[in-house]
Structure formats: C-alpha cells, structure tokens
Design a protein around this motif. Structure first.
Motif, mmCIF file in Angstrom:
data_model
loop_
_atom_site.group_PDB
_atom_site.id
_atom_site.type_symbol
_atom_site.label_atom_id
_atom_site.label_comp_id
_atom_site.label_asym_id
_atom_site.label_seq_id
_atom_site.Cartn_x
_atom_site.Cartn_y
_atom_site.Cartn_z
ATOM 1 N N PRO A 70 130.996 -22.356 70.857
ATOM 2 C CA PRO A 70 131.456 -21.178 71.596
ATOM 3 C C PRO A 70 130.396 -20.100 71.763
ATOM 4 O O PRO A 70 130.527 -19.231 72.621
ATOM 5 N N ARG A 71 129.325 -20.139 70.976
ATOM 6 C CA ARG A 71 128.250 -19.155 71.127
ATOM 7 C C ARG A 71 127.582 -19.274 72.497
ATOM 8 O O ARG A 71 127.074 -18.298 73.045
ATOM 9 N N PRO B 214 132.030 -19.790 75.857
ATOM 10 C CA PRO B 214 133.335 -19.495 75.253
ATOM 11 C C PRO B 214 134.430 -20.474 75.656
ATOM 12 O O PRO B 214 135.406 -20.653 74.921
#
Length: 489
Positions: free
Chosen positions: A398-399, A402
């Motif tokens: 998700p970094r 998202p």
C-alpha cells in the motif's frame, strides 16, 4: 632452499611460487656473476620470493643496458653506467632506479666485487622516487581499483546463485568469500593448513569461527612463523569448517598428520614443494582458483558496462577502502592488511570521501542497463506469471499504491525470508507487471536515500543502491514496452 646457488639456473619451488632465474641472461663476467649470486642469495634467504624476482629483474634491465653500450660482458658497474641508465628511464619508470640503487648499495656494503667506489658514492647521493602507490585507489580505477558497493554486491549475488545451483565448488566459494571478508594476500591463503581453522564456543553456546592466518613473509621471518587470528562470519565459518573436515579426510593415509594438509590443495604437482608444504598451491594457483570461480559468472560493472576484472588485489583494496569508510584509522587498517607499518595505508583514508556518490533518478536510469541488477522477467500481466493460478504469488504494498495494485508476481514456490517488494527487484524469481507502480517504488527509494545521506552515515544511505538500479531498469523496460505497444497500435 632446495637449489644450488652456484648453478646458472636457479629453479625451485618456494612456499608461494616457482622461482626461475637464469644468470647467463645477465651477460656479466664470471666474477661479476658470482657477486650477483652472492647478493641475491641474501634476498632469497630473507625476503619474499616475489621480492627476489623483482630485484633480479631490476638487475637484468640494468645489466642489459650497460652490456649493450659496452658491446660485451660487463666486469664492473661504474658511476657512468648508472648516470646513463638513469637518463634512459622516463619519469614513470624512475622507481626502477630506486630499487636498483637499494640492491647495488647493499652489494657494495657486503664487500662483493663489481660496484665501483664512485658508483656507490653516487648512489648514496641520488634521491630516487619510490613506486607511485595508490593511483588505482585514489582514482577509483574501474579496472584495478576497489570495487564499488554495487559491484561487490553483484559479485556476491552471482556467486551465491551459482553455488546454490552447484556451478561453483565449495572450495572456490569459501576461498572467494575469504578474499572478500579478510582482504589478505594470495600467498597467505597458499600457506593455510587444515589445522588453521578453529571453532571456539562461547559461554552462551554460540560458536566463534576463527582462521589462523599466516603472516606474509616479513624480513627475518620464516613463512608460518607468525600468525594473526581472523574472525569469520558464521555463514562462511560453517562452510569453512565443513571444507576443512573434507580436506582432512582426503589426506588420511596420504600425509602422516592430515591436519597438516593444505586448506586449498593443489590439483597438480609439477615442482617439488619445500618440506612441510606438500600439496600446497602456489600464490598463482590460489589466484587462478579465485578467477576461475568468479570470471564465468560474468558480473558486470555499473561504471563500465563490462564484465568485472577479477584480481586478488582488487578485493584487498576494496576491503581496506571499506574499512576507511567505516571510520577506522591507519593503525587499524595496517593491522587488518597485515602491514608492519602504516606508510602504505594512508591512501585509503585519502580516498574515503569519494566512495559513495549521490544517486538520483537520472543517474539511476543511466547506470541501470550497465549494472544488470534486475535479473527477473518483465511480464505483461498475471496470466503470463509462473504461478498465475496462485493469488498468493501477487506482490502488493500500500505504500506504493493504496488500491493494492500488484507490483508483480513471485515465481518461486519456496519460502522467502526477504522483505517484499524492495528485495524482489534483485531476485531472479521476480516477475514485475508492466503496469505495476514501479515509478512509485523508485521515487520512494531515491527519496529515502537522499534523506539518509543527510541524517545518517553515507554507507547506510547507499545500502539499497543496487536495488535502485534494478527498479530503474524495470521502469525503463516498462516505458520501452509501452512505447512499442503504442507504436504497434
């Protein structure tokens, strides 16, 4: 020493190498040749064999120059001979005269005939430049100087993979890592015996792996008369112990005491070894094993785009340079390199600030194709993945997106203990998707490197440099694939 110094041809096997000196090549009178032999016997008994060969070569160059000017055998070296020879040398080779001067002054001081009194006085008066040392280190020469961290990691990755595939012997693998970890000379590895490998168990029960490394031949010392214990990391220490045990078994019934067996035995024995060094390799044999282990791996340099040149001295220079980068001073580096003084280690301190260069996106894109840090396979989508039917093969973070859009797939069926997705980009099993968020990964790594370079040690900031190049290569390939698809559409 195993040879008759009265003979024209000195031919014998030292601990570290084969010595072959033919005195008739010097074109000297009988009396002068006898004096030359007497002086060089002193070098043979007290100095490393390489130094003996070097002094003979310096005498050969000088004697041939004098003989050519006189048109026949030389009976004595005069001050005029010395002046003429020195004038004949260009600036880069004046150090030859300095070494010759040491030999001839010692010759005269021993009282042997052949160096005139005027020549001796002249030699004492002339100041000679020494060998220019450290050029390859100071200039970070891409062929002879220390490896960059990226190059060293490329070698390690290629070596580890080849060993896992069975393409590299345990002997070659262990020897190569000893060069990387300890920075010692080939002659020291040639002198190693099985009994030099020891394991010490701490009170906590954790074993410590030690290698009793023979010191290189110092003036007045015999080989294996002095040692320094070197600590070996557990991963290599375990293999080192296994290798030593295997060699010991090989020599049961061959040597009276198999613990006296060489740690890296020779595969052939064309010359009779000195007592106590049966089956030992020469230093050239050790270097050959190092090169035959690494050269077939064809690891590339990000600086040149060419295959890395492999030599023992490059690992030694890399070891010392990294020690300087970690903040060690001259005394510590001299100790680590087994030097008797600090006169030759200052160059590593001087070179220290230049080692870690700034890497931004522009530099990463330029270096990426040459470094070949990315070794996986770019795929269009999941349907082309090795484990396309297995959703657990997807790599997401998700970094970087998202929405958890996959970065790629893992083609390995085994457990992986490395941190995804950063470690994936340099893994041979990684299958990045063309539409993955690779640009976001690259920007994250470059920004993190920039932050660490300001707030932490430069070496910490550079820890992911090879990964940055791998990600940049994936981004570059994705862009090329997109352009090709647009062109086709």
């Amino acid at each position: 020493m195993g040879f008759n110094p009265q003979l024209d041809h000195w031919m014998y096997r030292d601990v570290s190498e084969v010595i072959s000196l033919r005195f008739s090549n010097l074109c000297l009178s009988r009396e002068l040749e006898a004096s030359a032999k007497a002086v060089l016997v002193w070098y043979a008994e007290r100095m490393a064999s390489g130094h003996l060969k070097l002094m003979f070569q310096q005498l050969l160059r000088f004697a041939l120059h004098v003989g050519k000017s006189r048109g026949g055998p030389v009976a004595e070296f005069s001050d005029t001979d010395l002046i003429n020879y020195r004038v004949s040398l260009d600036v880069r080779n004046l150090w030859h005269f300095g070494q010759l001067s040491t030999l001839l002054r010692r010759w005269h001081e021993f009282g042997y005939a052949g160096v005139s009194g005027q020549a001796y006085v002249l030699l004492k008066q002339i100041r000679n430049p020494g060998v220019k040392k450290g050029r390859a280190v100071l200039t970070h020469d891409p062929h002879e100087g220390p490896f960059t961290d990226i190059e060293l990691e490329a070698l390690q990755r290629a070596l580890d993979r080849a060993y896992q595939r069975g393409d590299v012997s345990r002997e070659g693998y262990v020897l190569t890592y000893l060069f990387m970890l300890l920075g010692q000379r080939p002659v020291q590895h040639a002198a190693l015996k099985v009994k030099d490998v020891t394991v010490v168990e701490q009170k906590s029960g954790v074993p410590i792996y030690l290698l009793r490394m023979p010191r290189a031949k110092q003036q007045g010392q015999l080989v294996r008369s002095a040692f320094r214990d070197r600590l070996v990391i557990p991963q290599i220490g375990k293999l080192l112990v296994e290798h030593a045990a295997c060699v010991r078994r090989m020599f049961e019934g061959v040597l009276e005491d198999p613990s006296e067996a060489p740690l890296f035995p020779a595969t052939s024995r064309p010359h009779v070894e000195p007592a106590g060094f049966q089956f030992h390799r020469t230093r050239n044999g050790i270097t050959a094993l190092l090169q035959s282990t690494l050269e077939p791996l064809q690891a590339k340099s990000e600086r040149t785009g060419e295959y890395l040149r492999i030599s023992s001295i490059r690992f030694r220079r890399t070891f010392a340079t990294r020690a300087a980068m970690e903040g060690h001073g001259e005394l510590v580096i001299a100790e680590l390199l087994d030097h008797s003084d600090t006169q030759n280690v200052g160059v590593y301190i001087e070179a220290r600030p230049e080692i870690v260069e700034r890497i931004d996106k522009a530099i990463a894109f330029r270096l990426a194709p040459m470094a070949q840090a990315f070794s996986g396979v770019l795929i269009e989508n999941e349907s082309h993945a090795t484990r396309h039917a297995d959703p657990t093969s997807r790599i997401c973070d998700p970094r970087f997106d998202p929405s958890m859009r996959p970065i790629g797939s893992c083609g390995s069926y085994g457990f992986c203990g490395f941190l995804a997705p950063i470690a994936c980009y340099t893994c041979v099993n990684f299958e990045p998707w063309v539409d993955g968020p690779h640009q976001a990964v690259l920007e994250h790594l470059v920004d993190e490197r920039d932050r660490l370079s300001k707030d932490a040690d430069a070496r910490i900031a550079a820890v992911n440099d090879r990964t940055i190049l791998a990600v940049a290569e994936v981004v570059r390939r994705c862009e090329a694939w997109q352009k090709e698809r647009d062109r086709g559409g």
